[in-house]
Design a protein around this motif. Structure first.
Motif, PDB file in Angstrom:
ATOM      1  N   GLY A   1       4.211   8.713  10.591  1.00 18.31           N
ATOM      2  CA  GLY A   1       3.462   7.550  11.053  1.00 18.31           C
ATOM      3  C   GLY A   1       4.324   6.307  11.078  1.00 18.31           C
ATOM      4  O   GLY A   1       4.284   5.525  12.038  1.00 18.31           O
ATOM      5  N   TRP A   2       5.140   6.113  10.017  1.00 17.15           N
ATOM      6  CA  TRP A   2       6.023   4.952   9.994  1.00 17.15           C
ATOM      7  C   TRP A   2       7.131   5.069  11.038  1.00 17.15           C
ATOM      8  O   TRP A   2       7.513   4.069  11.658  1.00 17.15           O
ATOM      9  CB  TRP A   2       6.626   4.783   8.602  1.00 17.15           C
ATOM     10  CG  TRP A   2       5.716   4.070   7.665  1.00 17.15           C
ATOM     11  CD1 TRP A   2       5.116   4.570   6.552  1.00 17.15           C
ATOM     12  CD2 TRP A   2       5.288   2.707   7.765  1.00 17.15           C
ATOM     13  NE1 TRP A   2       4.334   3.611   5.953  1.00 17.15           N
ATOM     14  CE2 TRP A   2       4.428   2.454   6.659  1.00 17.15           C
ATOM     15  CE3 TRP A   2       5.535   1.678   8.664  1.00 17.15           C
ATOM     16  CZ2 TRP A   2       3.827   1.218   6.450  1.00 17.15           C
ATOM     17  CZ3 TRP A   2       4.936   0.437   8.454  1.00 17.15           C
ATOM     18  CH2 TRP A   2       4.094   0.215   7.362  1.00 17.15           C
TER      19      TRP A   2
ATOM     20  N   THR B   1      -2.155   0.507   8.297  1.00 15.65           N
ATOM     21  CA  THR B   1      -2.920   1.498   7.532  1.00 15.65           C
ATOM     22  C   THR B   1      -2.970   2.823   8.284  1.00 15.65           C
ATOM     23  O   THR B   1      -2.970   3.892   7.654  1.00 15.65           O
ATOM     24  CB  THR B   1      -4.347   1.003   7.242  1.00 15.65           C
ATOM     25  OG1 THR B   1      -4.968   0.554   8.450  1.00 15.65           O
ATOM     26  CG2 THR B   1      -4.333  -0.141   6.243  1.00 15.65           C
ATOM     27  N   ALA B   2      -2.982   2.778   9.609  1.00 11.88           N
ATOM     28  CA  ALA B   2      -2.909   4.011  10.390  1.00 11.88           C
ATOM     29  C   ALA B   2      -1.560   4.693  10.186  1.00 11.88           C
ATOM     30  O   ALA B   2      -1.476   5.927  10.074  1.00 11.88           O
ATOM     31  CB  ALA B   2      -3.125   3.712  11.877  1.00 11.88           C
TER      32      ALA B   2
ATOM     33  N   HIS C   1       0.686   4.112  -2.943  1.00  8.56           N
ATOM     34  CA  HIS C   1       0.000   5.373  -2.665  1.00  8.56           C
ATOM     35  C   HIS C   1       0.884   6.504  -2.146  1.00  8.56           C
ATOM     36  O   HIS C   1       0.468   7.662  -2.176  1.00  8.56           O
ATOM     37  CB  HIS C   1      -1.125   5.135  -1.645  1.00  8.56           C
ATOM     38  CG  HIS C   1      -2.186   4.197  -2.135  1.00  8.56           C
ATOM     39  ND1 HIS C   1      -3.093   4.532  -3.115  1.00  8.56           N
ATOM     40  CD2 HIS C   1      -2.467   2.920  -1.795  1.00  8.56           C
ATOM     41  CE1 HIS C   1      -3.901   3.512  -3.349  1.00  8.56           C
ATOM     42  NE2 HIS C   1      -3.546   2.524  -2.552  1.00  8.56           N
ATOM     43  N   ALA C   2       2.086   6.206  -1.653  1.00  8.88           N
ATOM     44  CA  ALA C   2       2.826   7.277  -0.985  1.00  8.88           C
ATOM     45  C   ALA C   2       4.277   7.432  -1.420  1.00  8.88           C
ATOM     46  O   ALA C   2       4.945   8.341  -0.957  1.00  8.88           O
ATOM     47  CB  ALA C   2       2.774   7.064   0.530  1.00  8.88           C
TER      48      ALA C   2
ATOM     49  N   ILE D   1       0.304   4.461   7.506  1.00  5.49           N
ATOM     50  CA  ILE D   1       0.284   5.003   6.146  1.00  5.49           C
ATOM     51  C   ILE D   1      -0.500   6.314   6.106  1.00  5.49           C
ATOM     52  O   ILE D   1      -0.084   7.296   5.474  1.00  5.49           O
ATOM     53  CB  ILE D   1      -0.325   3.977   5.175  1.00  5.49           C
ATOM     54  CG1 ILE D   1       0.615   2.772   5.019  1.00  5.49           C
ATOM     55  CG2 ILE D   1      -0.604   4.608   3.811  1.00  5.49           C
ATOM     56  CD1 ILE D   1       0.006   1.613   4.256  1.00  5.49           C
ATOM     57  N   ALA D   2      -1.635   6.346   6.792  1.00  5.87           N
ATOM     58  CA  ALA D   2      -2.471   7.549   6.800  1.00  5.87           C
ATOM     59  C   ALA D   2      -1.748   8.733   7.425  1.00  5.87           C
ATOM     60  O   ALA D   2      -1.951   9.889   7.025  1.00  5.87           O
ATOM     61  CB  ALA D   2      -3.772   7.267   7.547  1.00  5.87           C
ATOM     62  N   ALA D   3      -0.873   8.462   8.404  1.00  2.11           N
ATOM     63  CA  ALA D   3      -0.148   9.535   9.086  1.00  2.11           C
ATOM     64  C   ALA D   3       1.071  10.008   8.309  1.00  2.11           C
ATOM     65  O   ALA D   3       1.718  10.994   8.703  1.00  2.11           O
ATOM     66  CB  ALA D   3       0.267   9.075  10.482  1.00  2.11           C
ATOM     67  N   GLY D   4       1.440   9.302   7.235  1.00  5.74           N
ATOM     68  CA  GLY D   4       2.577   9.717   6.431  1.00  5.74           C
ATOM     69  C   GLY D   4       3.905   9.263   7.015  1.00  5.74           C
ATOM     70  O   GLY D   4       3.947   8.360   7.861  1.00  5.74           O
TER      71      GLY D   4
ATOM     72  N   LEU E   1       0.823  -1.208   0.000  1.00  4.14           N
ATOM     73  CA  LEU E   1       0.000   0.000   0.000  1.00  4.14           C
ATOM     74  C   LEU E   1       0.858   1.260   0.000  1.00  4.14           C
ATOM     75  O   LEU E   1       0.542   2.245  -0.680  1.00  4.14           O
ATOM     76  CB  LEU E   1      -0.929  -0.002   1.222  1.00  4.14           C
ATOM     77  CG  LEU E   1      -2.117  -0.974   1.182  1.00  4.14           C
ATOM     78  CD1 LEU E   1      -2.923  -0.873   2.456  1.00  4.14           C
ATOM     79  CD2 LEU E   1      -2.992  -0.721  -0.031  1.00  4.14           C
ATOM     80  N   TRP E   2       1.950   1.243   0.750  1.00  3.32           N
ATOM     81  CA  TRP E   2       2.826   2.410   0.818  1.00  3.32           C
ATOM     82  C   TRP E   2       3.465   2.686  -0.550  1.00  3.32           C
ATOM     83  O   TRP E   2       3.561   3.826  -0.991  1.00  3.32           O
ATOM     84  CB  TRP E   2       3.896   2.181   1.876  1.00  3.32           C
ATOM     85  CG  TRP E   2       4.806   3.357   2.134  1.00  3.32           C
ATOM     86  CD1 TRP E   2       6.124   3.455   1.814  1.00  3.32           C
ATOM     87  CD2 TRP E   2       4.469   4.582   2.788  1.00  3.32           C
ATOM     88  NE1 TRP E   2       6.636   4.666   2.218  1.00  3.32           N
ATOM     89  CE2 TRP E   2       5.638   5.378   2.828  1.00  3.32           C
ATOM     90  CE3 TRP E   2       3.296   5.093   3.336  1.00  3.32           C
ATOM     91  CZ2 TRP E   2       5.666   6.648   3.399  1.00  3.32           C
ATOM     92  CZ3 TRP E   2       3.325   6.368   3.920  1.00  3.32           C
ATOM     93  CH2 TRP E   2       4.495   7.117   3.936  1.00  3.32           C
TER      94      TRP E   2
END
Length: 402
Positions: free
Chosen positions: A364-365, A355-356, A231-232, A358-361, A227-228
């Motif tokens: 977050g990681w 996923t949390a 999407h990021a 990932i959402a925090a950018g 996912l990362w």
């Protein structure tokens, strides 16, 4: 039992690669129904670990394992003969229950048969299991090129047959002597120094709680990385499967050599410190991968995959030793069953955690890796007092693998 692990995981590799596609194209289920199917099976499967452990303390271990393998074979076979949703729910739930029970039972077998060499035995076992998973996955990829209903059905049939073969191989393994029996027949048994009920053992329950967090590396590779990347980061989409291959190759090549660093209880506890650093490094490099171009992103993601794989291998070594060393000799099955809840619970919590992140950018990681690193240090403190006594040692016996 090592041959059993290889056969078991080849079958699992066949099915895991195509399960969603099978339910979509063969059973005709919607995305929502497939998601519910997986969630229900996962939730019911959580009970498999403690149930399997309890049964192994009361009945011959190999017989319980044979029964569980046959249950898994029955559950897989049932999927071939029905598309009725309720029956699919029952079958996948029984399969999940059997899968988690089998995981605990094979670990308990290693504990009883290998004694003080249990960490190395488990490392060899895990290496073969990863190799089997890769073989099954490659075979599934080749079969999927056909794209026919028959191809999907043959893969599922192969999964069911692998469990039957695993049961037959288990029949040829010697029954290891349980520590419960050893203590009962001892002429001078030592007094119990540990609780015999894991649910009343606060230290062990605290340890299992920290284990749930440390098992989150599994969700990184199954959910987080793909996912990362998608999407990021600016890394190419094709990097995700390559990093999964890298993870598998590293485990096969390095799990056994690394196991020697956790061959004793004291050494295993000491490994929690570099394990903490590996998690922090993995989270930091994952976050930084979103701050540069395609080349730097690919390099940082590769570094992150290596760090999380190192963490995975170190944690496996630590977990194999401490989960047994913290348990009383007479209730290993029950305790390892409770320990198995950590990995089962992670399967539900893990996707939400990554996923949390990932959402925090990027932050977050970094927080994700740091939080797990701190949990390693908490575990280091939690188990300290319990491990002041001698580590468990079970005399090894000869087991037929022919």
């Amino acid at each position: 039992m090592l041959a059993t692990a290889l056969v078991d995981r080849i079958g699992s590799g066949l099915w895991a690669s195509v399960s969603v596609l099978y339910f979509t194209y063969v059973s005709g289920l919607s995305v929502a129904r497939i998601g519910t199917l997986a969630a229900v099976a996962g939730a019911i499967g959580i009970a498999g670990a403690p149930i399997g452990g309890r049964l192994a303390d009361r009945f011959p271990l190999t017989r319980v394992l044979i029964a569980v393998q046959l249950l898994r074979a029955l559950a897989s076979s049932a999927l071939l003969v029905t598309d009725h949703y309720a029956l699919l729910l029952v079958s996948t739930s029984l399969g999940g229950l059997g899968d988690r029970a089998a995981s605990v039972l094979t670990k308990l077998y290693a504990t009883r048969v290998a004694g003080p060499d249990r960490v190395r035995y488990q490392a060899v076992h895990r290496t073969l299991a990863n190799a089997g998973w890769a073989i099954g996955g490659l075979a599934a990829t080749a079969a999927l090129a056909l794209g026919t209903t028959a191809a999907y059905q043959w893969l599922l049939a192969g999964d069911a047959l692998s469990f039957v073969a695993a049961a037959l191989l288990t029949m040829r393994c010697g029954e290891p002597q349980s520590t419960r029996r050893m203590v009962a027949t001892s002429k001078d048994p030592s007094p119990a120094t540990k609780p015999t009920n894991p649910w009343g053992d606060r230290t062990y329950l605290a340890y299992v709680a920290t284990e749930t967090v440390l098992f989150l590396d599994d969700a990184v590779f199954k959910v987080g990385l793909p996912l990362w990347i998608a999407h990021a980061s600016d890394a190419p989409q094709g990097l995700a499967p390559l990093l999964l291959v890298l993870n598998n190759v590293m485990v096969v090549a390095l799990q056994v050599p690394l196991a020697r660093f956790g061959a004793t209880t004291t050494a295993a506890r000491r490994l929690l410190i570099p394990l903490s650093a590996a998690f922090v490094l993995g989270g930091a490099t994952m976050g930084l991968s979103a701050t540069g171009g395609a080349v730097s992103a690919a390099l940082l993601l590769t570094a992150s995959a290596c760090a999380f794989t190192l963490a995975e291998m170190l944690h496996a070594t630590v977990s194999w030793e401490l989960s047994v060393a913290l348990a009383p000799d007479t209730a290993q099955g029950a305790y390892l069953g409770v320990h198995g809840l950590a990995q089962s619970a992670q399967r539900s919590v893990g996707p939400l955690a990554v996923t949390a992140a990932i959402a925090a950018g990027p932050i977050g990681w970094a927080s994700f890796g740091t939080a797990i690193g701190l949990t390693c240090m908490i575990q280091h403190r939690v188990v300290r007092d319990r491990l002041t006594g001698p580590a468990l040692s079970v005399p090894s016996i000869t087991v037929s693998e022919h």
